[in-house]
Design a protein around this motif. Sequence first.
Motif, PDB file in Angstrom:
ATOM      1  N   GLU A 239     -37.600 -72.059 -25.963  1.00  0.00           N
ATOM      2  CA  GLU A 239     -38.024 -70.843 -26.347  1.00  0.00           C
ATOM      3  C   GLU A 239     -36.996 -70.161 -26.241  1.00  0.00           C
ATOM      4  O   GLU A 239     -36.756 -68.778 -26.302  1.00  0.00           O
ATOM      5  CB  GLU A 239     -38.879 -70.855 -24.326  1.00  0.00           C
ATOM      6  N   ASP A 240     -35.614 -70.537 -26.006  1.00  0.00           N
ATOM      7  CA  ASP A 240     -34.685 -70.215 -26.167  1.00  0.00           C
ATOM      8  C   ASP A 240     -34.668 -69.325 -27.311  1.00  0.00           C
ATOM      9  O   ASP A 240     -33.659 -68.954 -27.567  1.00  0.00           O
ATOM     10  CB  ASP A 240     -33.086 -70.984 -25.035  1.00  0.00           C
ATOM     11  N   LYS A 243     -36.663 -66.545 -27.839  1.00  0.00           N
ATOM     12  CA  LYS A 243     -35.887 -64.837 -27.162  1.00  0.00           C
ATOM     13  C   LYS A 243     -35.013 -64.829 -28.305  1.00  0.00           C
ATOM     14  O   LYS A 243     -34.319 -63.733 -28.728  1.00  0.00           O
ATOM     15  CB  LYS A 243     -36.053 -65.754 -26.352  1.00  0.00           C
ATOM     16  N   ARG A 247     -34.629 -61.331 -30.389  1.00  0.00           N
ATOM     17  CA  ARG A 247     -34.051 -60.018 -30.352  1.00  0.00           C
ATOM     18  C   ARG A 247     -32.570 -60.129 -31.322  1.00  0.00           C
ATOM     19  O   ARG A 247     -32.486 -58.754 -31.061  1.00  0.00           O
ATOM     20  CB  ARG A 247     -33.063 -60.300 -28.801  1.00  0.00           C
ATOM     21  N   VAL A 272     -43.213 -64.025 -28.140  1.00  0.00           N
ATOM     22  CA  VAL A 272     -42.311 -63.197 -27.988  1.00  0.00           C
ATOM     23  C   VAL A 272     -43.405 -62.530 -27.217  1.00  0.00           C
ATOM     24  O   VAL A 272     -42.661 -61.132 -26.392  1.00  0.00           O
ATOM     25  CB  VAL A 272     -42.607 -63.079 -29.317  1.00  0.00           C
ATOM     26  N   LEU A 275     -42.045 -61.585 -23.818  1.00  0.00           N
ATOM     27  CA  LEU A 275     -40.653 -60.337 -23.401  1.00  0.00           C
ATOM     28  C   LEU A 275     -40.571 -58.634 -23.663  1.00  0.00           C
ATOM     29  O   LEU A 275     -41.626 -58.482 -23.678  1.00  0.00           O
ATOM     30  CB  LEU A 275     -40.092 -60.713 -25.096  1.00  0.00           C
TER      31      LEU A 275
END
Length: 323
Positions: A239-240, A243, A247, A272, A275
Amino acid sequence: MTTTTVQTDAPTFDNRQDFADELINLARANDRVVAVCNDSVGSSNLTKFREEFPDRLINVGIAEQNMVGVGAGLANAGFIPFVCAAGPFLTGRALEQIKADVAYSQHNVILCGMSPGMAYGELGPTHHSVEDFSWLRPLPGLDIVVPADGPQTRSALRNAVADPRPTYIRVGRFKVPQVSGDNAGLERGKFVVAREGTDVTLIATGTEVSRALWAAASLAAEGVSARVLNAAYLSPLDEDAIKDAARQTGGIITAEEANVAGGLGAAVASVVGQLEDGARVPMRILGLKDHFSPTGSTAFLLDHFGLSADHIVAAAREVLNRD
Protein backbone atom coordinates in the motif's frame (compact mmCIF):
# COMPACT_ATOMS: atom_id res chain seq x y z
CA MET A 1 17.73 5.89 -9.77
CA THR A 2 16.25 2.65 -11.11
CA THR A 3 16.01 2.45 -14.88
CA THR A 4 15.34 -1.00 -16.30
CA THR A 5 15.06 -1.39 -20.04
CA VAL A 6 14.04 -4.51 -21.94
CA GLN A 7 14.46 -4.70 -25.69
CA THR A 8 11.38 -5.84 -27.56
CA ASP A 9 13.49 -8.47 -29.31
CA ALA A 10 15.12 -9.74 -26.11
CA PRO A 11 15.21 -13.53 -25.65
CA THR A 12 12.26 -14.98 -23.78
CA PHE A 13 12.03 -17.79 -21.25
CA ASP A 14 9.51 -20.22 -19.79
CA ASN A 15 9.43 -19.62 -16.03
CA ARG A 16 8.60 -23.28 -15.42
CA GLN A 17 12.20 -24.19 -16.23
CA ASP A 18 13.53 -21.93 -13.48
CA PHE A 19 10.82 -23.32 -11.21
CA ALA A 20 11.89 -26.91 -11.88
CA ASP A 21 15.61 -26.25 -11.48
CA GLU A 22 15.21 -24.25 -8.26
CA LEU A 23 12.82 -26.78 -6.73
CA ILE A 24 15.42 -29.51 -7.26
CA ASN A 25 18.13 -27.32 -5.71
CA LEU A 26 15.94 -26.69 -2.68
CA ALA A 27 15.04 -30.38 -2.34
CA ARG A 28 18.72 -31.33 -2.40
CA ALA A 29 19.39 -28.95 0.47
CA ASN A 30 16.27 -29.73 2.52
CA ASP A 31 14.73 -33.19 2.75
CA ARG A 32 11.43 -31.70 3.96
CA VAL A 33 10.73 -30.31 0.46
CA VAL A 34 8.21 -32.47 -1.39
CA ALA A 35 6.00 -32.06 -4.47
CA VAL A 36 2.35 -32.98 -4.93
CA CYS A 37 0.61 -32.91 -8.32
CA ASN A 38 -2.58 -33.90 -10.11
CA ASP A 39 -1.32 -36.18 -12.89
CA SER A 40 0.59 -33.16 -14.22
CA VAL A 41 4.21 -34.30 -13.91
CA GLY A 42 4.96 -33.13 -17.45
CA SER A 43 3.01 -29.87 -17.55
CA SER A 44 4.22 -28.94 -14.06
CA ASN A 45 7.77 -29.67 -15.25
CA LEU A 46 8.38 -32.15 -12.45
CA THR A 47 9.91 -34.94 -14.56
CA LYS A 48 13.50 -34.35 -13.37
CA PHE A 49 12.29 -33.90 -9.80
CA ARG A 50 10.60 -37.30 -9.99
CA GLU A 51 13.73 -38.89 -11.39
CA GLU A 52 15.91 -37.56 -8.57
CA PHE A 53 13.37 -37.79 -5.74
CA PRO A 54 10.91 -40.57 -6.63
CA ASP A 55 9.83 -40.94 -3.00
CA ARG A 56 9.15 -37.21 -2.61
CA LEU A 57 6.68 -36.74 -5.46
CA ILE A 58 3.06 -37.61 -4.68
CA ASN A 59 0.84 -37.87 -7.76
CA VAL A 60 -2.78 -38.01 -6.60
CA GLY A 61 -4.22 -38.21 -10.10
CA ILE A 62 -6.90 -35.88 -11.40
CA ALA A 63 -8.23 -35.07 -7.93
CA GLU A 64 -7.38 -31.48 -7.13
CA GLN A 65 -9.43 -31.23 -3.94
CA ASN A 66 -7.70 -34.30 -2.56
CA MET A 67 -4.36 -32.92 -3.74
CA VAL A 68 -4.69 -29.77 -1.62
CA GLY A 69 -5.81 -31.86 1.36
CA VAL A 70 -2.77 -34.11 0.97
CA GLY A 71 -0.57 -31.02 0.83
CA ALA A 72 -2.13 -29.71 4.04
CA GLY A 73 -1.53 -33.05 5.75
CA LEU A 74 2.11 -33.07 4.68
CA ALA A 75 2.57 -29.51 5.94
CA ASN A 76 0.97 -30.48 9.24
CA ALA A 77 3.52 -33.30 9.51
CA GLY A 78 6.43 -30.89 9.07
CA PHE A 79 7.07 -31.14 5.34
CA ILE A 80 7.23 -28.20 2.90
CA PRO A 81 4.84 -29.26 0.12
CA PHE A 82 4.79 -27.60 -3.29
CA VAL A 83 1.33 -28.43 -4.63
CA CYS A 84 1.45 -28.10 -8.41
CA ALA A 85 -1.38 -28.01 -10.93
CA ALA A 86 -2.62 -25.94 -13.82
CA GLY A 87 -3.90 -22.66 -12.41
CA PRO A 88 -7.58 -23.02 -13.40
CA PHE A 89 -7.93 -26.50 -11.88
CA LEU A 90 -5.97 -25.75 -8.73
CA THR A 91 -7.88 -22.59 -7.86
CA GLY A 92 -11.26 -23.45 -9.39
CA ARG A 93 -11.80 -27.05 -8.37
CA ALA A 94 -10.06 -26.86 -5.00
CA LEU A 95 -11.08 -23.39 -3.82
CA GLU A 96 -12.91 -24.70 -0.75
CA GLN A 97 -9.86 -26.76 0.29
CA ILE A 98 -7.56 -23.77 -0.28
CA LYS A 99 -9.83 -21.73 1.97
CA ALA A 100 -10.39 -24.29 4.74
CA ASP A 101 -7.29 -26.54 4.68
CA VAL A 102 -4.66 -23.95 3.81
CA ALA A 103 -5.66 -20.34 4.56
CA TYR A 104 -8.01 -20.87 7.53
CA SER A 105 -5.93 -23.68 9.02
CA GLN A 106 -2.70 -21.79 8.34
CA HIS A 107 -0.93 -24.84 6.97
CA ASN A 108 2.31 -23.98 5.21
CA VAL A 109 1.34 -25.20 1.75
CA ILE A 110 2.92 -23.63 -1.32
CA LEU A 111 0.27 -23.70 -4.04
CA CYS A 112 1.85 -23.46 -7.50
CA GLY A 113 -0.56 -22.33 -10.19
CA MET A 114 1.16 -23.58 -13.33
CA SER A 115 0.54 -21.99 -16.74
CA PRO A 116 -1.67 -19.20 -15.30
CA GLY A 117 -3.49 -16.42 -17.09
CA MET A 118 -4.16 -17.29 -20.72
CA ALA A 119 -1.00 -19.34 -21.18
CA TYR A 120 -2.96 -22.30 -22.57
CA GLY A 121 -4.10 -20.08 -25.44
CA GLU A 122 -6.14 -22.06 -27.93
CA LEU A 123 -7.47 -24.46 -25.26
CA GLY A 124 -9.86 -21.70 -24.32
CA PRO A 125 -11.54 -20.29 -21.21
CA THR A 126 -11.88 -23.67 -19.45
CA HIS A 127 -8.06 -23.79 -19.30
CA HIS A 128 -7.44 -20.11 -18.62
CA SER A 129 -6.72 -18.99 -15.07
CA VAL A 130 -7.86 -15.38 -15.08
CA GLU A 131 -10.12 -15.51 -12.03
CA ASP A 132 -7.51 -16.70 -9.53
CA PHE A 133 -6.70 -13.24 -8.16
CA SER A 134 -10.39 -12.52 -7.62
CA TRP A 135 -10.95 -15.84 -5.84
CA LEU A 136 -7.84 -15.89 -3.66
CA ARG A 137 -7.21 -12.25 -2.68
CA PRO A 138 -10.12 -12.21 -0.16
CA LEU A 139 -8.68 -15.17 1.78
CA PRO A 140 -6.95 -13.94 4.96
CA GLY A 141 -3.47 -15.26 5.58
CA LEU A 142 -2.73 -16.42 2.04
CA ASP A 143 0.24 -14.83 0.28
CA ILE A 144 -0.13 -14.30 -3.48
CA VAL A 145 3.11 -14.04 -5.44
CA VAL A 146 3.36 -13.31 -9.17
CA PRO A 147 6.97 -13.48 -10.40
CA ALA A 148 7.70 -11.53 -13.57
CA ASP A 149 10.58 -13.69 -14.81
CA GLY A 150 12.81 -16.66 -14.07
CA PRO A 151 15.02 -15.10 -11.39
CA GLN A 152 11.97 -13.84 -9.50
CA THR A 153 10.41 -17.31 -9.77
CA ARG A 154 13.52 -18.76 -8.13
CA SER A 155 13.38 -16.09 -5.43
CA ALA A 156 9.72 -16.88 -4.70
CA LEU A 157 10.56 -20.55 -4.18
CA ARG A 158 13.53 -19.76 -1.94
CA ASN A 159 11.34 -17.47 0.17
CA ALA A 160 8.72 -20.21 0.47
CA VAL A 161 11.26 -22.65 1.90
CA ALA A 162 13.08 -20.14 4.11
CA ASP A 163 9.82 -18.90 5.67
CA PRO A 164 7.06 -21.42 4.93
CA ARG A 165 3.54 -19.98 5.03
CA PRO A 166 0.29 -20.46 3.08
CA THR A 167 1.27 -19.19 -0.37
CA TYR A 168 -0.03 -19.13 -3.95
CA ILE A 169 2.61 -18.64 -6.64
CA ARG A 170 1.79 -18.09 -10.29
CA VAL A 171 4.39 -20.02 -12.36
CA GLY A 172 4.24 -18.66 -15.88
CA ARG A 173 4.31 -20.76 -19.06
CA PHE A 174 4.07 -17.94 -21.61
CA LYS A 175 7.64 -16.99 -22.46
CA VAL A 176 8.74 -13.58 -21.17
CA PRO A 177 12.01 -11.63 -21.22
CA GLN A 178 14.11 -11.26 -18.10
CA VAL A 179 13.30 -8.00 -16.36
CA SER A 180 15.44 -8.40 -13.25
CA GLY A 181 18.99 -9.34 -12.34
CA ASP A 182 20.12 -12.95 -12.11
CA ASN A 183 20.12 -12.74 -8.32
CA ALA A 184 16.83 -10.89 -8.01
CA GLY A 185 15.28 -11.11 -4.59
CA LEU A 186 11.62 -10.57 -3.77
CA GLU A 187 10.66 -9.05 -0.44
CA ARG A 188 7.37 -10.20 1.04
CA GLY A 189 4.62 -7.65 0.56
CA LYS A 190 6.72 -5.30 -1.56
CA PHE A 191 6.48 -4.14 -5.14
CA VAL A 192 9.71 -3.96 -7.13
CA VAL A 193 10.58 -0.55 -8.59
CA ALA A 194 11.50 -1.55 -12.12
CA ARG A 195 11.86 2.04 -13.34
CA GLU A 196 11.67 5.42 -11.66
CA GLY A 197 9.36 8.09 -13.01
CA THR A 198 7.54 11.26 -12.00
CA ASP A 199 4.68 11.84 -14.47
CA VAL A 200 2.66 8.61 -14.39
CA THR A 201 2.88 5.21 -12.71
CA LEU A 202 2.46 1.89 -14.49
CA ILE A 203 1.73 -0.95 -12.05
CA ALA A 204 1.99 -4.33 -13.72
CA THR A 205 2.20 -7.94 -12.63
CA GLY A 206 3.58 -11.13 -14.16
CA THR A 207 3.62 -11.17 -17.96
CA GLU A 208 2.67 -7.50 -18.08
CA VAL A 209 5.83 -6.18 -16.39
CA SER A 210 7.95 -6.40 -19.54
CA ARG A 211 5.15 -4.77 -21.54
CA ALA A 212 4.94 -1.95 -19.01
CA LEU A 213 8.67 -1.41 -19.39
CA TRP A 214 8.31 -1.27 -23.18
CA ALA A 215 5.49 1.24 -22.71
CA ALA A 216 7.66 3.34 -20.38
CA ALA A 217 10.41 3.46 -23.00
CA SER A 218 7.90 4.64 -25.63
CA LEU A 219 6.55 7.28 -23.26
CA ALA A 220 10.07 8.46 -22.50
CA ALA A 221 10.54 9.14 -26.21
CA GLU A 222 7.52 11.46 -25.94
CA GLY A 223 8.98 13.24 -22.93
CA VAL A 224 6.82 11.41 -20.38
CA SER A 225 8.55 10.02 -17.29
CA ALA A 226 6.81 6.76 -16.33
CA ARG A 227 7.41 4.93 -13.08
CA VAL A 228 7.06 1.14 -13.43
CA LEU A 229 6.14 -0.92 -10.38
CA ASN A 230 6.36 -4.69 -10.59
CA ALA A 231 3.52 -5.94 -8.39
CA ALA A 232 5.26 -9.17 -7.44
CA TYR A 233 3.07 -9.53 -4.34
CA LEU A 234 -0.68 -9.05 -4.55
CA SER A 235 -1.04 -10.17 -0.96
CA PRO A 236 0.25 -8.70 1.27
CA LEU A 237 -0.24 -5.60 -0.86
CA ASP A 238 2.35 -2.82 -0.97
CA GLU A 239 0.00 0.00 0.00
CA ASP A 240 2.88 2.41 0.65
CA ALA A 241 4.11 2.10 -2.95
CA ILE A 242 0.58 2.75 -4.22
CA LYS A 243 0.13 5.79 -1.99
CA ASP A 244 3.50 7.18 -3.10
CA ALA A 245 2.50 6.71 -6.73
CA ALA A 246 -0.74 8.60 -6.15
CA ARG A 247 0.98 11.45 -4.33
CA GLN A 248 4.05 11.74 -6.53
CA THR A 249 2.75 11.12 -10.07
CA GLY A 250 -0.21 12.33 -12.09
CA GLY A 251 -2.01 9.06 -12.71
CA ILE A 252 -1.90 5.28 -12.35
CA ILE A 253 -2.32 2.54 -14.94
CA THR A 254 -2.61 -1.09 -13.85
CA ALA A 255 -2.11 -4.07 -16.17
CA GLU A 256 -2.80 -7.70 -15.32
CA GLU A 257 -3.35 -10.95 -17.20
CA ALA A 258 -6.50 -11.53 -15.20
CA ASN A 259 -10.10 -10.50 -14.78
CA VAL A 260 -10.16 -7.00 -13.34
CA ALA A 261 -13.03 -7.84 -10.95
CA GLY A 262 -11.16 -8.19 -7.69
CA GLY A 263 -7.66 -8.29 -9.17
CA LEU A 264 -4.63 -6.00 -9.10
CA GLY A 265 -6.43 -2.95 -10.46
CA ALA A 266 -9.26 -3.32 -7.97
CA ALA A 267 -6.77 -3.61 -5.12
CA VAL A 268 -4.90 -0.48 -6.23
CA ALA A 269 -8.15 1.44 -6.77
CA SER A 270 -9.28 0.56 -3.25
CA VAL A 271 -6.14 2.10 -1.79
CA VAL A 272 -6.28 5.20 -4.00
CA GLY A 273 -9.98 5.71 -3.33
CA GLN A 274 -9.40 5.90 0.41
CA LEU A 275 -6.76 8.64 0.18
CA GLU A 276 -7.59 12.22 1.02
CA ASP A 277 -9.13 14.05 -1.94
CA GLY A 278 -5.97 15.91 -2.85
CA ALA A 279 -3.98 12.67 -3.24
CA ARG A 280 -6.44 10.86 -5.49
CA VAL A 281 -5.39 10.52 -9.09
CA PRO A 282 -7.07 9.28 -12.27
CA MET A 283 -6.64 5.57 -12.99
CA ARG A 284 -7.07 3.13 -15.84
CA ILE A 285 -7.37 -0.60 -15.15
CA LEU A 286 -6.30 -2.92 -17.97
CA GLY A 287 -7.29 -6.57 -18.01
CA LEU A 288 -10.19 -8.85 -18.87
CA LYS A 289 -13.65 -7.39 -18.38
CA ASP A 290 -16.89 -9.39 -18.47
CA HIS A 291 -15.91 -11.58 -21.41
CA PHE A 292 -14.68 -15.10 -21.87
CA SER A 293 -11.85 -15.18 -24.36
CA PRO A 294 -12.07 -16.12 -28.03
CA THR A 295 -9.83 -18.84 -29.44
CA GLY A 296 -6.27 -17.81 -30.18
CA SER A 297 -2.67 -17.82 -29.07
CA THR A 298 -1.65 -16.23 -25.79
CA ALA A 299 0.06 -13.34 -27.58
CA PHE A 300 -3.09 -12.73 -29.63
CA LEU A 301 -5.29 -12.82 -26.53
CA LEU A 302 -3.12 -10.38 -24.60
CA ASP A 303 -3.40 -7.91 -27.46
CA HIS A 304 -7.10 -8.66 -27.91
CA PHE A 305 -7.79 -7.66 -24.31
CA GLY A 306 -5.75 -4.46 -24.51
CA LEU A 307 -2.69 -5.74 -22.67
CA SER A 308 -0.05 -4.69 -25.19
CA ALA A 309 2.59 -2.01 -24.62
CA ASP A 310 0.73 0.21 -27.08
CA HIS A 311 -2.47 -0.06 -25.06
CA ILE A 312 -0.60 0.83 -21.88
CA VAL A 313 0.87 3.87 -23.63
CA ALA A 314 -2.59 4.93 -24.83
CA ALA A 315 -4.01 4.59 -21.31
CA ALA A 316 -1.18 6.72 -19.89
CA ARG A 317 -1.78 9.43 -22.47
CA GLU A 318 -5.49 9.44 -21.65
CA VAL A 319 -4.84 9.79 -17.93
CA LEU A 320 -2.32 12.58 -18.34
CA ASN A 321 -4.55 14.56 -20.69
CA ARG A 322 -7.55 14.29 -18.41
CA ASP A 323 -8.79 17.63 -17.04
